[in-house]
Design an enzyme around this catalytic site. Structure first.
Site, PDB file in Angstrom:
ATOM      1  N   GLU A 196      -9.848 -10.161  -7.588  1.00 34.55           N
ATOM      2  CA  GLU A 196      -8.860  -9.100  -7.349  1.00 34.55           C
ATOM      3  C   GLU A 196      -7.664  -9.229  -8.301  1.00 34.55           C
ATOM      4  O   GLU A 196      -7.105  -8.216  -8.726  1.00 34.55           O
ATOM      5  CB  GLU A 196      -8.392  -9.151  -5.885  1.00 34.55           C
ATOM      6  N   HIS A 210      -2.238  -5.270   1.578  1.00 28.57           N
ATOM      7  CA  HIS A 210      -3.565  -5.879   1.365  1.00 28.57           C
ATOM      8  C   HIS A 210      -3.353  -7.327   0.960  1.00 28.57           C
ATOM      9  O   HIS A 210      -2.378  -7.642   0.277  1.00 28.57           O
ATOM     10  CB  HIS A 210      -4.305  -5.160   0.229  1.00 28.57           C
ATOM     11  N   LYS A 263       0.818  -1.215   0.000  1.00 30.28           N
ATOM     12  CA  LYS A 263       0.000   0.000   0.000  1.00 30.28           C
ATOM     13  C   LYS A 263       0.857   1.274   0.000  1.00 30.28           C
ATOM     14  O   LYS A 263       2.066   1.210   0.268  1.00 30.28           O
ATOM     15  CB  LYS A 263      -0.922  -0.029   1.227  1.00 30.28           C
ATOM     16  N   ASN A 281      -1.814   0.269   6.982  1.00 33.74           N
ATOM     17  CA  ASN A 281      -1.342  -1.024   7.484  1.00 33.74           C
ATOM     18  C   ASN A 281      -0.501  -1.797   6.459  1.00 33.74           C
ATOM     19  O   ASN A 281      -0.348  -3.000   6.542  1.00 33.74           O
ATOM     20  CB  ASN A 281      -2.507  -1.853   8.031  1.00 33.74           C
ATOM     21  N   TYR A 321     -12.615  -1.884  -3.713  1.00 37.82           N
ATOM     22  CA  TYR A 321     -13.073  -2.096  -2.332  1.00 37.82           C
ATOM     23  C   TYR A 321     -14.599  -2.099  -2.222  1.00 37.82           C
ATOM     24  O   TYR A 321     -15.132  -1.846  -1.141  1.00 37.82           O
ATOM     25  CB  TYR A 321     -12.487  -1.027  -1.416  1.00 37.82           C
TER      26      TYR A 321
HETATM   27  N1  UDP Z   1      -9.847  -0.245   7.572  1.00 44.95           N
HETATM   28  C1  UDP Z   1      -9.902   0.986   8.195  1.00 44.95           C
HETATM   29  N2  UDP Z   1     -10.652   1.107   9.343  1.00 44.95           N
HETATM   30  C2  UDP Z   1     -11.311   0.053   9.890  1.00 44.95           C
HETATM   31  C3  UDP Z   1     -11.257  -1.205   9.250  1.00 44.95           C
HETATM   32  C4  UDP Z   1     -10.513  -1.315   8.086  1.00 44.95           C
HETATM   33  O1  UDP Z   1      -9.301   1.951   7.742  1.00 44.95           O
HETATM   34  O2  UDP Z   1     -11.969   0.220  10.942  1.00 44.95           O
HETATM   35  C5  UDP Z   1      -9.073  -0.376   6.338  1.00 44.95           C
HETATM   36  C6  UDP Z   1      -7.783  -1.137   6.569  1.00 44.95           C
HETATM   37  O3  UDP Z   1      -6.750  -0.472   5.871  1.00 44.95           O
HETATM   38  C7  UDP Z   1      -8.058  -2.495   5.966  1.00 44.95           C
HETATM   39  C8  UDP Z   1      -9.049  -2.168   4.853  1.00 44.95           C
HETATM   40  O4  UDP Z   1      -9.821  -1.092   5.375  1.00 44.95           O
HETATM   41  O5  UDP Z   1      -6.862  -3.082   5.493  1.00 44.95           O
HETATM   42  C9  UDP Z   1      -9.960  -3.298   4.469  1.00 44.95           C
HETATM   43  O6  UDP Z   1     -10.600  -3.786   5.640  1.00 44.95           O
HETATM   44  P1  UDP Z   1     -10.688  -5.339   5.940  1.00 44.95           P
HETATM   45  O7  UDP Z   1     -11.625  -5.513   7.073  1.00 44.95           O
HETATM   46  O8  UDP Z   1     -10.981  -6.069   4.671  1.00 44.95           O
HETATM   47  O9  UDP Z   1      -9.210  -5.678   6.463  1.00 44.95           O
HETATM   48  P2  UDP Z   1      -8.044  -6.541   5.797  1.00 44.95           P
HETATM   49  O10 UDP Z   1      -8.695  -7.629   4.969  1.00 44.95           O
HETATM   50  O11 UDP Z   1      -7.228  -5.593   4.970  1.00 44.95           O
HETATM   51  O12 UDP Z   1      -7.268  -7.079   6.959  1.00 44.95           O
HETATM   52 MG    MG Z   2     -10.121  -7.510   3.509  1.00 43.94          MG
END
Ligand code: UDP
Ligand code: MG
Length: 136
Positions: free
Chosen positions: A129, A118, A12, A115, A52
């Protein structure tokens, strides 16, 4: 039985900005993933919204899409046995402060939004994806 799978990984903007691409790629390779395709690009916000879409009802959707389109990213197709779940394990929890030692998000993640990586969360989503970035 374990199967060779493909999954989509994205380094990212926060990690690309800090020059961590090669370091993170080495972690994947050391763990036995083959990086079979890669593409460094910057997507625009409407493309991030499409990528997304599964999160469109979430309160963080708008910021998330702005963030993913805010700078260059490195999209990669990773291949390994059980690549989808193995990559999720190696990434660690969504919020870096909950991510276990030895995971990429524990090591590099700054916050829940920044974070660093992805990873697809299912075989079906991995296919969608991968097509999103590598259909040509
Ligand atoms: N995210 C965020 N706030 C939240 C939850 C998720 O900004 O409260 C962002 C975070 O960067 C995450 C992305 O949205 O990686 C997608 O969320 P998901 O729950 O799919 O998490 P991931 O699969 O990336 O662990
Ligand atoms: Mg996810």
């Amino acid at each position: 039985m374990s199967e060779i799978e493909k999954t989509l990984s994205i380094i990212k903007p926060d990690a690309v900005e800090r020059g961590l691409e090669n370091e993170i790629k080495k972690i994947f390779e050391k763990k036995g993933f083959s990086i079979i395709k890669e593409k460094k690009i910057q997507i625009d916000k409407s493309e991030a919204e499409k990528f997304y879409k599964i999160h469109e009802t979430k309160p963080f959707y708008n910021d998330l899409c702005s963030y993913l389109s805010s700078g260059p990213i490195l999209a990669m197709v990773l291949e390994k046995e059980n690549a989808v779940s193995e990559n999720r394990k190696l990434m660690g929890a969504t919020d870096p402060k909950d991510a276990d030692d030895g995971t990429i998000r524990n090591k590099y993640g700054i916050s829940i939004d920044k974070n660093s990586v992805h990873g697809s969360d299912s075989i079906e989503n991995a296919k969608t994806e991968i097509d999103f970035f590598f259909s040509d």
